[in-house]
Scaffold this active site. Structure first.
Site, PDB file in Angstrom:
ATOM      1  N   TYR A  79      39.381  37.746  47.227  1.00  0.00           N
ATOM      2  CA  TYR A  79      38.570  38.590  46.439  1.00  0.00           C
ATOM      3  C   TYR A  79      38.141  39.836  47.234  1.00  0.00           C
ATOM      4  O   TYR A  79      38.055  40.766  46.681  1.00  0.00           O
ATOM      5  CB  TYR A  79      37.413  37.704  46.230  1.00  0.00           C
ATOM      6  CG  TYR A  79      36.395  38.237  45.100  1.00  0.00           C
ATOM      7  CD1 TYR A  79      36.619  38.238  43.855  1.00  0.00           C
ATOM      8  CD2 TYR A  79      34.892  38.430  45.727  1.00  0.00           C
ATOM      9  CE1 TYR A  79      35.574  38.664  42.846  1.00  0.00           C
ATOM     10  CE2 TYR A  79      34.049  38.959  44.913  1.00  0.00           C
ATOM     11  CZ  TYR A  79      34.388  39.246  43.469  1.00  0.00           C
ATOM     12  OH  TYR A  79      33.417  39.721  42.712  1.00  0.00           O
ATOM     13  N   LYS A  92      38.895  43.582  45.825  1.00  0.00           N
ATOM     14  CA  LYS A  92      37.769  44.515  45.246  1.00  0.00           C
ATOM     15  C   LYS A  92      37.669  45.862  46.074  1.00  0.00           C
ATOM     16  O   LYS A  92      37.402  46.730  45.754  1.00  0.00           O
ATOM     17  CB  LYS A  92      36.476  43.899  45.532  1.00  0.00           C
ATOM     18  CG  LYS A  92      36.253  42.518  44.538  1.00  0.00           C
ATOM     19  CD  LYS A  92      36.434  43.000  42.947  1.00  0.00           C
ATOM     20  CE  LYS A  92      35.838  42.046  41.983  1.00  0.00           C
ATOM     21  NZ  LYS A  92      36.182  42.283  40.643  1.00  0.00           N
TER      22      LYS A  92
HETATM   23  N1  NAD Z   1      28.827  37.444  38.747  1.00  0.00           N
HETATM   24  C1  NAD Z   1      28.701  37.944  39.851  1.00  0.00           C
HETATM   25  O1  NAD Z   1      28.117  37.392  40.810  1.00  0.00           O
HETATM   26  C2  NAD Z   1      29.588  39.084  40.426  1.00  0.00           C
HETATM   27  C3  NAD Z   1      29.617  39.822  41.419  1.00  0.00           C
HETATM   28  C4  NAD Z   1      29.943  40.941  41.778  1.00  0.00           C
HETATM   29  C5  NAD Z   1      31.014  41.334  41.096  1.00  0.00           C
HETATM   30  N2  NAD Z   1      31.432  40.654  39.934  1.00  0.00           N
HETATM   31  C6  NAD Z   1      32.453  41.195  39.124  1.00  0.00           C
HETATM   32  O2  NAD Z   1      32.149  41.425  37.868  1.00  0.00           O
HETATM   33  C7  NAD Z   1      33.254  41.060  36.896  1.00  0.00           C
HETATM   34  C8  NAD Z   1      32.982  40.009  35.897  1.00  0.00           C
HETATM   35  O3  NAD Z   1      32.389  38.862  36.555  1.00  0.00           O
HETATM   36  P1  NAD Z   1      31.567  37.779  35.573  1.00  0.00           P
HETATM   37  O4  NAD Z   1      30.664  37.206  36.391  1.00  0.00           O
HETATM   38  O5  NAD Z   1      31.060  38.233  34.330  1.00  0.00           O
HETATM   39  O6  NAD Z   1      32.677  36.609  35.340  1.00  0.00           O
HETATM   40  P2  NAD Z   1      33.356  36.058  34.141  1.00  0.00           P
HETATM   41  O7  NAD Z   1      34.305  35.016  34.696  1.00  0.00           O
HETATM   42  O8  NAD Z   1      32.510  35.485  33.421  1.00  0.00           O
HETATM   43  O9  NAD Z   1      34.232  37.212  33.262  1.00  0.00           O
HETATM   44  C9  NAD Z   1      35.629  37.752  33.826  1.00  0.00           C
HETATM   45  C10 NAD Z   1      36.425  37.725  32.186  1.00  0.00           C
HETATM   46  O10 NAD Z   1      37.562  38.364  32.527  1.00  0.00           O
HETATM   47  C11 NAD Z   1      38.317  37.568  31.646  1.00  0.00           C
HETATM   48  N3  NAD Z   1      39.633  37.436  32.201  1.00  0.00           N
HETATM   49  C12 NAD Z   1      40.230  36.797  33.413  1.00  0.00           C
HETATM   50  N4  NAD Z   1      41.361  37.030  33.577  1.00  0.00           N
HETATM   51  C13 NAD Z   1      41.913  37.718  32.595  1.00  0.00           C
HETATM   52  C14 NAD Z   1      43.223  38.331  32.310  1.00  0.00           C
HETATM   53  N5  NAD Z   1      44.237  38.162  33.078  1.00  0.00           N
HETATM   54  N6  NAD Z   1      43.204  39.199  31.223  1.00  0.00           N
HETATM   55  C15 NAD Z   1      42.206  39.539  30.663  1.00  0.00           C
HETATM   56  N7  NAD Z   1      41.016  39.058  30.952  1.00  0.00           N
HETATM   57  C16 NAD Z   1      40.883  38.184  31.726  1.00  0.00           C
HETATM   58  C17 NAD Z   1      37.797  36.175  31.666  1.00  0.00           C
HETATM   59  O11 NAD Z   1      38.307  35.381  30.358  1.00  0.00           O
HETATM   60  C18 NAD Z   1      36.259  36.776  31.528  1.00  0.00           C
HETATM   61  O12 NAD Z   1      35.905  36.735  30.188  1.00  0.00           O
HETATM   62  C19 NAD Z   1      34.496  40.465  37.771  1.00  0.00           C
HETATM   63  O13 NAD Z   1      35.348  41.502  38.072  1.00  0.00           O
HETATM   64  C20 NAD Z   1      33.577  40.152  38.974  1.00  0.00           C
HETATM   65  O14 NAD Z   1      34.713  40.058  40.131  1.00  0.00           O
HETATM   66  C21 NAD Z   1      30.812  39.467  39.531  1.00  0.00           C
END
Ligand code: NAD
Length: 255
Positions: free
Chosen positions: A159, A163
């Site tokens: 990860y 990133k």
């Molecule tokens: N939630 C947190 O604490 C957090 C913190 C920092 C960064 N992020 C980043 O924010 C983004 C969204 O995170 P989230 O928490 O909403 O997670 P989430 O898992 O709810 O959302 C990820 C989405 O990506 C989709 N996805 C996964 N693989 C895919 C593929 N091959 N093709 C198309 N779609 C695909 C999933 O179906 C899902 O809808 C991510 O990049 C995550 O790394 C999240």
């Protein structure tokens, strides 16, 4: 916490969100529509993407898209052109469910999956979206990174590496596509209340208690706080912002 989208910053713009079906992606889609845009909600999970588009109404269309597959990525861009006639913004938000491991005990397949969805996905979505954005006179690309692309944490090697790569991919693309008037930035959240956290905590109160103190503001974020920043980067309010990584992390990476 929900911020009120008091402006119409994205009026008449078309934004493609890859990984739109849940969490931060869904909040970005909702925020874009609230600020006047039309959106393509692209996601691996076609059922959830369609449910989101149904909730958002005529300004939204859903498509099944696997960002790791070139044909699938190009089809999502085609849908933007066919349905709305143009594309002004791309948000690459998709990420694989993260694995918790050191470099010694991480499976090779999990390593490849993390890099494939985050990095190759950003590459493929951009490869097909940037020419259409440029053809319309320019626009904005936003990659959703993480504070862990800036500072490291335990047992998250894939990860962290993915990133960090995403943040620098945005900078390299910003250099190449400034002449096309395509701005490219990354947005790095701290912990956000999405189902991603529920893989580690029983509920959001526990996630907030566990992760909040690591942030200067003493809490985790709501998805709309990230969406508000994404809308800024997509809008002409950010017309002089390119090659930047915008931390929206409640101060996590500050100390
Ligand atoms: N939630 C947190 O604490 C957090 C913190 C920092 C960064 N992020 C980043 O924010 C983004 C969204 O995170 P989230 O928490 O909403 O997670 P989430 O898992 O709810 O959302 C990820 C989405 O990506 C989709 N996805 C996964 N693989 C895919 C593929 N091959 N093709 C198309 N779609 C695909 C999933 O179906 C899902 O809808 C991510 O990049 C995550 O790394 C999240």
């Amino acid at each position: 916490m929900t911020n009120n989208p008091a402006t119409n910053r994205l009026k008449d713009k078309v934004v493609l969100i890859a990984g739109a079906a849940s969490g931060i992606g869904a909040a970005i889609a909702q925020r874009c529509v609230a600020e006047g845009a039309s959106v393509v909600c692209a996601d691996y999970d076609a059922v959830a993407a369609q449910a989101l588009a149904d909730r958002l109404g005529a300004a939204a269309v859903a498509c099944r898209c696997d960002v790791t597959d070139a044909l699938s990525a190009s089809s999502a861009v085609d849908i933007a052109k066919e349905r709305f006639g143009r594309l002004d913004g791309l948000v690459h938000n998709a990420a694989a469910p993260s694995t918790t491991a050191t470099v010694v005990d991480l499976d090779e397949s999990a390593w490849r999956r993390e890099l494939d969805v985050s990095l190759t996905g950003a590459f493929l979505m951009s490869k097909f979206a940037v020419p259409l954005i440029a053809a319309g006179g320019g626009g904005s690309v936003v990659f959703i990174g993480s504070q862990f692309g800036r500072v490291a944490t335990t047992r998250a090697v894939a990860y962290c590496a993915a990133k960090a790569g995403l943040i620098h991919l945005a900078k390299a693309m910003a250099v190449d596509h400034a002449p096309d008037k395509v701005r490219v930035n990354s947005l790095s959240p701290g912990a956000v209340a999405t189902t991603r956290l529920l893989r580690r905590f029983p509920d959001f109160d526990a996630a907030n208690a566990g992760l909040g103190p690591a942030h200067l503001l003493g809490r985790i974020a709501e998805p709309d706080e990230i969406a508000a920043a994404a809308a800024f980067l997509l809008s002409s309010d950010a017309s002089f912002v390119t090659g930047s990584d915008m931390l929206v992390d409640g101060g996590y990476a500050t100390r």
